[in-house]
Design a protein around this motif. Structure first.
Motif, PDB file in Angstrom:
ATOM      1  N   ILE A  54       0.843  -1.208   0.000  1.00  0.00           N
ATOM      2  CA  ILE A  54       0.000   0.000   0.000  1.00  0.00           C
ATOM      3  C   ILE A  54       0.876   1.254   0.000  1.00  0.00           C
ATOM      4  O   ILE A  54       0.571   2.239  -0.686  1.00  0.00           O
ATOM      5  CB  ILE A  54      -0.977  -0.018   1.197  1.00  0.00           C
ATOM      6  CG1 ILE A  54      -2.033  -1.105   0.981  1.00  0.00           C
ATOM      7  CG2 ILE A  54      -1.639   1.334   1.387  1.00  0.00           C
ATOM      8  CD1 ILE A  54      -2.944  -1.324   2.168  1.00  0.00           C
ATOM      9  N   ALA A  55       1.982   1.256   0.755  1.00  0.00           N
ATOM     10  CA  ALA A  55       2.883   2.413   0.787  1.00  0.00           C
ATOM     11  C   ALA A  55       3.518   2.649  -0.581  1.00  0.00           C
ATOM     12  O   ALA A  55       3.596   3.790  -1.060  1.00  0.00           O
ATOM     13  CB  ALA A  55       3.962   2.216   1.847  1.00  0.00           C
ATOM     14  N   ILE A  56       3.972   1.603  -1.240  1.00  0.00           N
ATOM     15  CA  ILE A  56       4.572   1.740  -2.575  1.00  0.00           C
ATOM     16  C   ILE A  56       3.529   2.237  -3.570  1.00  0.00           C
ATOM     17  O   ILE A  56       3.807   3.119  -4.391  1.00  0.00           O
ATOM     18  CB  ILE A  56       5.193   0.399  -3.020  1.00  0.00           C
ATOM     19  CG1 ILE A  56       6.423   0.096  -2.162  1.00  0.00           C
ATOM     20  CG2 ILE A  56       5.573   0.437  -4.493  1.00  0.00           C
ATOM     21  CD1 ILE A  56       6.996  -1.291  -2.359  1.00  0.00           C
ATOM     22  N   LEU A  57       2.318   1.703  -3.483  1.00  0.00           N
ATOM     23  CA  LEU A  57       1.243   2.158  -4.364  1.00  0.00           C
ATOM     24  C   LEU A  57       0.932   3.639  -4.124  1.00  0.00           C
ATOM     25  O   LEU A  57       0.713   4.399  -5.067  1.00  0.00           O
ATOM     26  CB  LEU A  57      -0.013   1.310  -4.155  1.00  0.00           C
ATOM     27  CG  LEU A  57      -1.214   1.654  -5.021  1.00  0.00           C
ATOM     28  CD1 LEU A  57      -0.903   1.380  -6.480  1.00  0.00           C
ATOM     29  CD2 LEU A  57      -2.423   0.870  -4.572  1.00  0.00           C
ATOM     30  N   GLY A  58       0.948   4.079  -2.873  1.00  0.00           N
ATOM     31  CA  GLY A  58       0.714   5.493  -2.553  1.00  0.00           C
ATOM     32  C   GLY A  58       1.775   6.402  -3.142  1.00  0.00           C
ATOM     33  O   GLY A  58       1.485   7.486  -3.650  1.00  0.00           O
ATOM     34  N   ILE A  59       3.029   5.971  -3.096  1.00  0.00           N
ATOM     35  CA  ILE A  59       4.122   6.763  -3.664  1.00  0.00           C
ATOM     36  C   ILE A  59       3.972   6.873  -5.179  1.00  0.00           C
ATOM     37  O   ILE A  59       4.147   7.949  -5.766  1.00  0.00           O
ATOM     38  CB  ILE A  59       5.483   6.158  -3.272  1.00  0.00           C
ATOM     39  CG1 ILE A  59       5.726   6.344  -1.780  1.00  0.00           C
ATOM     40  CG2 ILE A  59       6.614   6.781  -4.070  1.00  0.00           C
ATOM     41  CD1 ILE A  59       6.921   5.584  -1.239  1.00  0.00           C
ATOM     42  N   VAL A  60       3.629   5.777  -5.819  1.00  0.00           N
ATOM     43  CA  VAL A  60       3.449   5.791  -7.279  1.00  0.00           C
ATOM     44  C   VAL A  60       2.299   6.721  -7.665  1.00  0.00           C
ATOM     45  O   VAL A  60       2.403   7.513  -8.613  1.00  0.00           O
ATOM     46  CB  VAL A  60       3.227   4.355  -7.806  1.00  0.00           C
ATOM     47  CG1 VAL A  60       2.753   4.378  -9.246  1.00  0.00           C
ATOM     48  CG2 VAL A  60       4.489   3.536  -7.666  1.00  0.00           C
ATOM     49  N   ILE A  61       1.202   6.672  -6.930  1.00  0.00           N
ATOM     50  CA  ILE A  61       0.046   7.542  -7.222  1.00  0.00           C
ATOM     51  C   ILE A  61       0.410   9.011  -6.987  1.00  0.00           C
ATOM     52  O   ILE A  61       0.032   9.887  -7.766  1.00  0.00           O
ATOM     53  CB  ILE A  61      -1.180   7.114  -6.398  1.00  0.00           C
ATOM     54  CG1 ILE A  61      -1.699   5.771  -6.923  1.00  0.00           C
ATOM     55  CG2 ILE A  61      -2.275   8.171  -6.439  1.00  0.00           C
ATOM     56  CD1 ILE A  61      -2.812   5.168  -6.091  1.00  0.00           C
ATOM     57  N   ALA A  62       1.174   9.297  -5.923  1.00  0.00           N
ATOM     58  CA  ALA A  62       1.584  10.685  -5.652  1.00  0.00           C
ATOM     59  C   ALA A  62       2.483  11.221  -6.772  1.00  0.00           C
ATOM     60  O   ALA A  62       2.346  12.380  -7.187  1.00  0.00           O
ATOM     61  CB  ALA A  62       2.299  10.763  -4.310  1.00  0.00           C
TER      62      ALA A  62
END
Length: 184
Positions: free
Chosen positions: A33-41
């Motif tokens: 979830i953290a990696i996905l959040g960084i990619v979306i940001a």
């Protein structure tokens, strides 16, 4: 009975898979979830940068178009007159002689607007400068030097300065005057 045999075999495999307790731990889920959040940001910031760039370029192109239009209108209008029919005041106001011989303010800055008489020619200007252009020999007025400066309130849009020299019909520009007297 042979028809049902393959399905029974799948049933045994399904039970074996359900009894297997391997899966995703909470730490792995949080990391994903953290990696996905960084990619979306990152994708969002790239999109926002593109939008800002588009808006600043659109505003810049609009300013350039407005400035070009204003100078074209002024050039077309002023070239119809002789030097004695146009006067530039100390307040950067261009006055044109009417049919009665009186000078009427025609082009002037009013706040952030460049006015042509009572009509707005262009908005959002920061400075309008008009000066007489003289020939080098006789010190006669041969034209008008006009500068219009536009500064935007939007970030990322650079200030623009458009400048032109308008020579009156029948008047010789300084370069032509100097060459006719044998100066070069």
């Amino acid at each position: 009975m042979r028809k049902w045999k393959p399905f029974c075999h799948l049933r045994k495999r399904l039970k074996a898979l359900l009894k297997n307790e391997t899966g995703v731990t909470l730490v792995e889920l949080l990391a994903a979830i953290a990696i996905l959040g960084i990619v979306i940001a990152l994708a969002g910031s790239i999109h926002i940068f593109g939008q800002r760039q588009f808006l600043s370029q659109t505003e810049s192109a609009g300013q350039a178009n407005d400035l070009s239009h204003a100078l074209t209108v002024m050039s077309t209008d002023l070239r119809r007159f002789s030097p004695d029919q146009v006067k530039v005041t100390s307040k950067n106001v261009i006055e044109i002689s009417n049919s009665d011989g009186d000078f009427v303010p025609t082009y002037m800055q009013s706040g952030t607007q460049l006015m042509q008489g009572d009509a707005v020619l262009i908005d959002y200007i920061s400075e309008f400068i008009a000066e007489d252009v003289y020939d080098e020999v006789n010190a006669n007025i041969v034209g008008v030097d006009i500068s219009i400066i536009v500064k935007s309130a939007s970030p990322g849009v650079e200030a623009k300065t458009y400048q032109t020299k308008i020579y009156f019909r029948g008047a010789q520009p300084p370069e032509a005057t100097a060459t006719t007297d044998g100066g070069g």
